[in-house]
Design a protein around this motif. Structure first.
Motif, PDB file in Angstrom:
ATOM      1  N   ALA A  48      17.671  43.699  41.843  1.00 37.55           N
ATOM      2  CA  ALA A  48      16.421  42.995  41.578  1.00 37.55           C
ATOM      3  C   ALA A  48      16.507  41.510  41.905  1.00 37.55           C
ATOM      4  CB  ALA A  48      16.029  43.171  40.111  1.00 37.55           C
ATOM      5  N   TYR A  49      17.635  40.888  41.577  1.00 38.56           N
ATOM      6  CA  TYR A  49      17.674  39.427  41.585  1.00 38.56           C
ATOM      7  C   TYR A  49      18.684  38.784  42.536  1.00 38.56           C
ATOM      8  CZ  TYR A  49      14.731  39.749  37.409  1.00 38.56           C
ATOM      9  OH  TYR A  49      13.709  40.005  36.530  1.00 38.56           O
ATOM     10  N   HIS A  50      19.529  39.555  43.184  1.00 37.31           N
ATOM     11  CA  HIS A  50      20.499  38.930  44.095  1.00 37.31           C
ATOM     12  C   HIS A  50      19.851  38.757  45.465  1.00 37.31           C
ATOM     13  CE1 HIS A  50      24.131  37.838  46.160  1.00 37.31           C
ATOM     14  NE2 HIS A  50      24.828  37.946  45.039  1.00 37.31           N
ATOM     15  N   PRO A  51      19.826  37.520  45.979  1.00 43.50           N
ATOM     16  CA  PRO A  51      19.139  37.284  47.254  1.00 43.50           C
ATOM     17  C   PRO A  51      19.790  37.971  48.454  1.00 43.50           C
ATOM     18  CG  PRO A  51      20.334  35.323  46.561  1.00 43.50           C
ATOM     19  CD  PRO A  51      20.413  36.302  45.423  1.00 43.50           C
ATOM     20  N   ALA A  52      21.064  38.308  48.369  1.00 45.17           N
ATOM     21  CA  ALA A  52      21.739  38.941  49.502  1.00 45.17           C
ATOM     22  C   ALA A  52      21.447  40.440  49.596  1.00 45.17           C
ATOM     23  CB  ALA A  52      23.252  38.715  49.400  1.00 45.17           C
ATOM     24  N   ILE A  53      20.885  41.016  48.556  1.00 46.93           N
ATOM     25  CA  ILE A  53      20.589  42.453  48.574  1.00 46.93           C
ATOM     26  C   ILE A  53      19.205  42.655  49.165  1.00 46.93           C
ATOM     27  CG2 ILE A  53      20.280  44.515  47.184  1.00 46.93           C
ATOM     28  CD1 ILE A  53      22.764  43.777  45.851  1.00 46.93           C
ATOM     29  N   VAL A  54      19.186  43.333  50.280  1.00 48.33           N
ATOM     30  CA  VAL A  54      17.934  43.629  50.986  1.00 48.33           C
ATOM     31  C   VAL A  54      17.774  45.143  51.020  1.00 48.33           C
ATOM     32  CG1 VAL A  54      16.690  43.428  53.167  1.00 48.33           C
ATOM     33  CG2 VAL A  54      18.172  41.557  52.403  1.00 48.33           C
ATOM     34  N   TRP A  55      16.730  45.615  50.374  1.00 52.97           N
ATOM     35  CA  TRP A  55      16.455  47.052  50.336  1.00 52.97           C
ATOM     36  C   TRP A  55      15.833  47.488  51.656  1.00 52.97           C
ATOM     37  CZ3 TRP A  55      18.217  50.005  46.431  1.00 52.97           C
ATOM     38  CH2 TRP A  55      18.619  49.342  45.260  1.00 52.97           C
ATOM     39  N   LEU A  56      16.288  48.628  52.165  1.00 56.88           N
ATOM     40  CA  LEU A  56      15.788  49.145  53.438  1.00 56.88           C
ATOM     41  C   LEU A  56      14.884  50.359  53.249  1.00 56.88           C
ATOM     42  CD1 LEU A  56      19.068  48.834  55.549  1.00 56.88           C
ATOM     43  CD2 LEU A  56      17.129  47.257  55.449  1.00 56.88           C
ATOM     44  N   VAL A  57      14.345  50.504  52.058  1.00 55.82           N
ATOM     45  CA  VAL A  57      13.395  51.578  51.784  1.00 55.82           C
ATOM     46  C   VAL A  57      12.057  50.949  51.428  1.00 55.82           C
ATOM     47  CG1 VAL A  57      15.117  53.292  51.113  1.00 55.82           C
ATOM     48  CG2 VAL A  57      14.201  51.751  49.381  1.00 55.82           C
ATOM     49  N   PRO A  58      10.959  51.668  51.660  1.00 54.89           N
ATOM     50  CA  PRO A  58       9.647  51.069  51.391  1.00 54.89           C
ATOM     51  C   PRO A  58       9.427  50.802  49.912  1.00 54.89           C
ATOM     52  CG  PRO A  58       9.439  53.209  52.514  1.00 54.89           C
ATOM     53  CD  PRO A  58      10.876  53.004  52.193  1.00 54.89           C
ATOM     54  N   ASP A  59       8.825  49.657  49.611  1.00 55.00           N
ATOM     55  CA  ASP A  59       8.431  49.401  48.235  1.00 55.00           C
ATOM     56  C   ASP A  59       7.006  49.919  48.046  1.00 55.00           C
ATOM     57  OD1 ASP A  59       7.076  47.510  49.672  1.00 55.00           O
ATOM     58  OD2 ASP A  59       7.777  45.793  48.547  1.00 55.00           O
ATOM     59  N   GLY A  60       6.534  49.817  46.835  1.00 55.41           N
ATOM     60  CA  GLY A  60       5.183  50.291  46.559  1.00 55.41           C
ATOM     61  C   GLY A  60       5.166  51.683  45.963  1.00 55.41           C
ATOM     62  N   PRO A  61       3.973  52.296  45.909  1.00 55.02           N
ATOM     63  CA  PRO A  61       3.834  53.597  45.247  1.00 55.02           C
ATOM     64  C   PRO A  61       4.522  54.724  46.021  1.00 55.02           C
ATOM     65  CG  PRO A  61       1.769  52.958  46.286  1.00 55.02           C
ATOM     66  CD  PRO A  61       2.715  51.793  46.426  1.00 55.02           C
ATOM     67  N   LEU A  62       4.723  55.826  45.323  1.00 52.07           N
ATOM     68  CA  LEU A  62       5.302  57.011  45.956  1.00 52.07           C
ATOM     69  C   LEU A  62       4.391  57.531  47.060  1.00 52.07           C
ATOM     70  CD1 LEU A  62       6.572  59.123  42.922  1.00 52.07           C
ATOM     71  CD2 LEU A  62       7.949  57.963  44.616  1.00 52.07           C
ATOM     72  N   PRO A  63       4.978  58.102  48.097  1.00 43.19           N
ATOM     73  CA  PRO A  63       4.141  58.720  49.126  1.00 43.19           C
ATOM     74  C   PRO A  63       3.342  59.887  48.536  1.00 43.19           C
ATOM     75  CG  PRO A  63       6.436  58.571  49.837  1.00 43.19           C
ATOM     76  CD  PRO A  63       6.389  58.158  48.412  1.00 43.19           C
ATOM     77  N   GLU A  64       2.236  60.178  49.154  1.00 45.19           N
ATOM     78  CA  GLU A  64       1.395  61.278  48.695  1.00 45.19           C
ATOM     79  C   GLU A  64       2.195  62.579  48.684  1.00 45.19           C
ATOM     80  OE1 GLU A  64      -2.784  63.218  50.083  1.00 45.19           O
ATOM     81  OE2 GLU A  64      -2.562  61.040  50.252  1.00 45.19           O
ATOM     82  N   GLY A  65       2.055  63.334  47.619  1.00 46.34           N
ATOM     83  CA  GLY A  65       2.744  64.622  47.490  1.00 46.34           C
ATOM     84  C   GLY A  65       4.089  64.542  46.785  1.00 46.34           C
ATOM     85  N   VAL A  66       4.640  63.338  46.636  1.00 50.02           N
ATOM     86  CA  VAL A  66       5.907  63.172  45.939  1.00 50.02           C
ATOM     87  C   VAL A  66       5.600  62.861  44.473  1.00 50.02           C
ATOM     88  CG1 VAL A  66       8.036  61.826  45.785  1.00 50.02           C
ATOM     89  CG2 VAL A  66       7.045  62.326  48.013  1.00 50.02           C
ATOM     90  N   GLN A  67       6.251  63.585  43.575  1.00 50.93           N
ATOM     91  CA  GLN A  67       5.983  63.398  42.157  1.00 50.93           C
ATOM     92  C   GLN A  67       7.253  63.072  41.396  1.00 50.93           C
ATOM     93  OE1 GLN A  67       4.017  67.004  40.881  1.00 50.93           O
ATOM     94  NE2 GLN A  67       2.045  66.240  41.571  1.00 50.93           N
ATOM     95  N   PHE A  68       7.060  62.340  40.295  1.00 50.73           N
ATOM     96  CA  PHE A  68       8.158  62.064  39.391  1.00 50.73           C
ATOM     97  C   PHE A  68       8.557  63.345  38.670  1.00 50.73           C
ATOM     98  CE2 PHE A  68       6.003  57.794  39.172  1.00 50.73           C
ATOM     99  CZ  PHE A  68       7.022  57.075  39.774  1.00 50.73           C
ATOM    100  N   SER A  69       9.772  63.358  38.175  1.00 48.37           N
ATOM    101  CA  SER A  69      10.220  64.447  37.308  1.00 48.37           C
ATOM    102  C   SER A  69       9.361  64.434  36.045  1.00 48.37           C
ATOM    103  CB  SER A  69      11.695  64.228  36.943  1.00 48.37           C
ATOM    104  OG  SER A  69      12.096  65.115  35.954  1.00 48.37           O
ATOM    105  N   ASP A  70       9.040  65.602  35.540  1.00 48.41           N
ATOM    106  CA  ASP A  70       8.184  65.667  34.351  1.00 48.41           C
ATOM    107  C   ASP A  70       8.954  66.032  33.083  1.00 48.41           C
ATOM    108  OD1 ASP A  70       8.718  68.296  34.916  1.00 48.41           O
ATOM    109  OD2 ASP A  70       6.628  68.958  34.972  1.00 48.41           O
ATOM    110  N   VAL A  71      10.282  65.842  33.115  1.00 48.15           N
ATOM    111  CA  VAL A  71      11.072  66.140  31.920  1.00 48.15           C
ATOM    112  C   VAL A  71      10.734  65.140  30.819  1.00 48.15           C
ATOM    113  CG1 VAL A  71      12.972  67.236  33.174  1.00 48.15           C
ATOM    114  CG2 VAL A  71      13.060  64.797  32.717  1.00 48.15           C
ATOM    115  N   PRO A  72      10.816  65.563  29.552  1.00 47.22           N
ATOM    116  CA  PRO A  72      10.401  64.677  28.461  1.00 47.22           C
ATOM    117  C   PRO A  72      11.340  63.502  28.171  1.00 47.22           C
ATOM    118  CG  PRO A  72      11.093  66.811  27.601  1.00 47.22           C
ATOM    119  CD  PRO A  72      11.122  66.906  29.087  1.00 47.22           C
ATOM    120  N   GLY A  73      12.589  63.572  28.576  1.00 52.93           N
ATOM    121  CA  GLY A  73      13.512  62.491  28.277  1.00 52.93           C
ATOM    122  C   GLY A  73      14.557  62.325  29.359  1.00 52.93           C
ATOM    123  N   PRO A  74      15.151  61.126  29.471  1.00 49.18           N
ATOM    124  CA  PRO A  74      16.164  60.862  30.500  1.00 49.18           C
ATOM    125  C   PRO A  74      17.351  61.827  30.458  1.00 49.18           C
ATOM    126  CG  PRO A  74      15.499  58.821  29.454  1.00 49.18           C
ATOM    127  CD  PRO A  74      14.866  59.932  28.679  1.00 49.18           C
TER     128      PRO A  74
END
Length: 158
Positions: A48-74
Motif C-alpha cells: 500500500a505505502y512503499h513507493p517502489a512497489i508497483v502493482w501490475l494488475v488492474p485496480d478498481g472493481p472486479l471484472p464482470e462475472g467474477v465474484q467474491f467468496s461467499d463464506v461467512p468468515g475468513p
C-alpha cells in the motif's frame, strides 16, 4: 482501556479492522506493534505505502462475472492472505516474467479464494491505500520504520 486480544492466526484484515477501531494513536501504535513479525502484514503495508512497489494488475472493481467468496468468515475461505501473500511476487514489477493474462489470473484466483474482507483489502492495496480509518502511511511508518522509506517518493535507485 485494554487493547483487543486477537488469535495468533488472525487475518490481516481482522488486525487492521481492530486497529482502526482504536481511538488513540498510541493505542494503534501499541496494538499494531505486536505484529511486527507478520510477513503477510508487512507485504500488505509495503504494497500500500512503499513507493517502489508497483502493482501490475488492474485496480478498481472486479471484472464482470467474477465474484467474491461467499463464506461467512475468513477461517472458512479456501485461502487466506496469511498464506496467499507469497503470490504477490507475481503481481508486482520486478517479479517473475510472465504474460499479463497469467498475472491477472493469479490475482483473480486470490480474490476468489479469500474471504471478502481480505479480497477488498487486497484490492485497496493494489490501489495503493489501506481502507481502514486512521491507518495512514505516517502511522505505519511510525509502527514499522524498517518496512517503509521516510519519503514516499521513489528514487531512481529504487
Amino acid at each position: 482501556m485494554p487493547l483487543p486480544q486477537m488469535p495468533n492466526d488472525a487475518g490481516v484484515a481482522e488486525i487492521l479492522s481492530e486497529a482502526s477501531k482504536l481511538k488513540a494513536k498510541k493505542d494503534k501504535v501499541e496494538f499494531l506493534s505486536q505484529y511486527k513479525n507478520r510477513k503477510d502484514l508487512e507485504h500488505i503495508v509495503k504494497g500500500a505505502y512503499h513507493p517502489a512497489i508497483v502493482w501490475l494488475v488492474p485496480d478498481g472493481p472486479l471484472p464482470e462475472g467474477v465474484q467474491f467468496s461467499d463464506v461467512p468468515g475468513p477461517d472458512l475461505a479456501d485461502n487466506r492472505l496469511i498464506m496467499a501473500w507469497r503470490q504477490f511476487q507475481y503481481l508486482v514489477k520486478g517479479g517473475p516474467d510472465m504474460k499479463q493474462a497469467k498475472r491477472e489470473d493469479i490475482y483473480l484466483n486470490i480474490l476468489r479464494s479469500v474471504h471478502r474482507s481480505e479480497a477488498e483489502l487486497l484490492m485497496s492495496i493494489v490501489d495503493k491505500k489501506i481502507p481502514y480509518k486512521g491507518l495512514t502511511r505516517a502511522l505505519m511508518l511510525e509502527v514499522f520504520p524498517d518496512w517503509l522509506p521516510i519519503s514516499n517518493k521513489q528514487t531512481p535507485a529504487e
